[in-house]
Design a protein around this motif. Structure first.
Motif, short mmCIF file in Angstrom:
data_model
loop_
_atom_site.label_atom_id
_atom_site.label_comp_id
_atom_site.label_asym_id
_atom_site.label_seq_id
_atom_site.Cartn_x
_atom_site.Cartn_y
_atom_site.Cartn_z
N UNK A 63 0.86 -1.19 0.00
CA UNK A 63 0.00 0.00 0.00
C UNK A 63 0.89 1.23 0.00
N UNK A 64 0.64 2.14 -0.91
CA UNK A 64 1.39 3.39 -0.96
C UNK A 64 0.77 4.33 0.06
N UNK A 65 1.56 4.67 1.08
CA UNK A 65 1.06 5.52 2.16
C UNK A 65 1.49 6.98 2.02
N UNK A 66 2.53 7.21 1.23
CA UNK A 66 3.00 8.57 1.05
C UNK A 66 4.24 8.61 0.20
N UNK A 67 4.81 9.80 0.08
CA UNK A 67 6.02 9.98 -0.70
C UNK A 67 6.89 11.04 -0.08
N UNK A 68 8.18 10.96 -0.39
CA UNK A 68 9.14 11.95 0.12
C UNK A 68 10.20 12.15 -0.95
N UNK A 69 10.71 13.37 -1.03
CA UNK A 69 11.76 13.68 -2.00
C UNK A 69 12.86 14.47 -1.30
N UNK A 70 14.09 14.13 -1.65
CA UNK A 70 15.27 14.87 -1.22
C UNK A 70 15.85 15.51 -2.47
N UNK A 71 15.89 16.85 -2.48
CA UNK A 71 16.38 17.63 -3.62
C UNK A 71 17.69 18.30 -3.21
N UNK A 72 18.69 18.21 -4.08
CA UNK A 72 19.91 18.95 -3.77
C UNK A 72 20.64 19.38 -5.03
N UNK A 73 21.31 20.50 -4.88
CA UNK A 73 22.08 21.09 -5.97
C UNK A 73 23.55 20.75 -5.74
N UNK A 74 24.24 20.32 -6.77
CA UNK A 74 25.63 19.92 -6.61
C UNK A 74 26.57 21.08 -6.31
N UNK A 75 26.13 22.31 -6.61
CA UNK A 75 26.97 23.47 -6.30
C UNK A 75 26.73 23.98 -4.89
N UNK A 76 25.89 23.28 -4.11
CA UNK A 76 25.62 23.67 -2.74
C UNK A 76 24.48 24.65 -2.57
N UNK A 77 23.91 25.15 -3.66
CA UNK A 77 22.79 26.08 -3.57
C UNK A 77 21.56 25.37 -2.98
N UNK A 78 20.70 26.14 -2.37
CA UNK A 78 19.47 25.59 -1.81
C UNK A 78 18.40 25.57 -2.89
N UNK A 79 17.76 24.42 -3.12
CA UNK A 79 16.68 24.36 -4.12
C UNK A 79 15.54 25.32 -3.75
N UNK A 80 14.86 25.88 -4.75
CA UNK A 80 13.79 26.86 -4.49
C UNK A 80 12.69 26.34 -3.55
N UNK A 81 12.35 25.06 -3.63
CA UNK A 81 11.29 24.51 -2.77
C UNK A 81 11.85 23.78 -1.55
N UNK A 82 13.11 24.02 -1.24
CA UNK A 82 13.73 23.38 -0.10
C UNK A 82 14.33 22.03 -0.48
N UNK A 83 15.02 21.45 0.45
CA UNK A 83 15.70 20.18 0.21
C UNK A 83 14.76 18.97 0.33
N UNK A 84 13.77 19.07 1.17
CA UNK A 84 12.90 17.92 1.42
C UNK A 84 11.43 18.31 1.35
N UNK A 85 10.65 17.42 0.77
CA UNK A 85 9.20 17.58 0.72
C UNK A 85 8.57 16.21 0.90
N UNK A 86 7.46 16.16 1.58
CA UNK A 86 6.83 14.88 1.85
C UNK A 86 5.33 15.04 2.00
#
Length: 170
Positions: free
Chosen positions: A76-99
């Motif tokens: 059963x799929x209960x949810x999802x999570x994403x880890x976003x990161x930029x290789x140059x160290x910049x912070x992604x516009x929507x943050x590093x994590x969303x769930x």
């Protein structure tokens, strides 16, 4: 016992069930679903899953990676999570994590559990802090972030609406 898994076409029907539970027009953070994605047909779903899994490759898009995981228990799929990161160290516009956790699976600690696992991934790539955002009225998400050491930086408009912005030191 829940587990975090790489998105898979094997769970098409289970994912559709979770998607329908959220309801039309509601955002399911952590799934990387775009308005242009067609997920109902097997071919469309497969294309979407391929995009999600390809996003972990440093070549897509150049300079950034998105590591998507689904929270699954007994197929059963209960949810999802994403880890976003930029290789140059910049912070992604929507943050590093969303769930997001589907409504019927909330209040079980799943978001906190999944967030803890993904913070480990952030440590593995060498980040010393991550930005996590949530809607200003999402008290449950705010508590989840604070449970992991999140410190409220501010509340600001992200272009998609206002968001509470938290920094978590790793």
């Amino acid at each position: 016992m829940p587990e975090l898994i790489v998105p898979t076409v094997r769970l098409h029907a289970a994912w559709i069930e979770a998607h329908r539970e959220w309801g039309a027009g509601l955002h399911e953070d952590g799934f990387g679903l775009w308005s242009s994605d067609e997920v109902n047909s097997p071919a469309g779903f497969a294309a979407w899953v391929t995009r999600l899994t390809a996003a972990a490759d440093p070549a897509w898009p150049a300079g950034a990676a998105h590591l998507y995981r689904w929270i699954v228990e007994d197929d059963r799929v209960l949810g999802g999570i994403v880890f976003r990161y930029e290789f140059d160290g910049a912070t992604p516009p929507m943050g590093h994590l969303g769930y997001g956790v589907r409504p019927s699976a909330r209040r079980r600690g799943l978001a906190s559990w999944a967030l803890g696992r993904m913070l480990d991934e952030a440590r593995l790539v060498g980040l010393d802090r991550v930005l996590i955002m949530c809607a200003p009225d999402n008290v449950a998400s705010a508590r989840t972030i604070e449970h992991h050491g999140g410190v409220l930086a501010d509340v600001r408009d992200t272009g998609l609406g206002p968001a509470r912005r938290y920094w978590v030191k790793l």
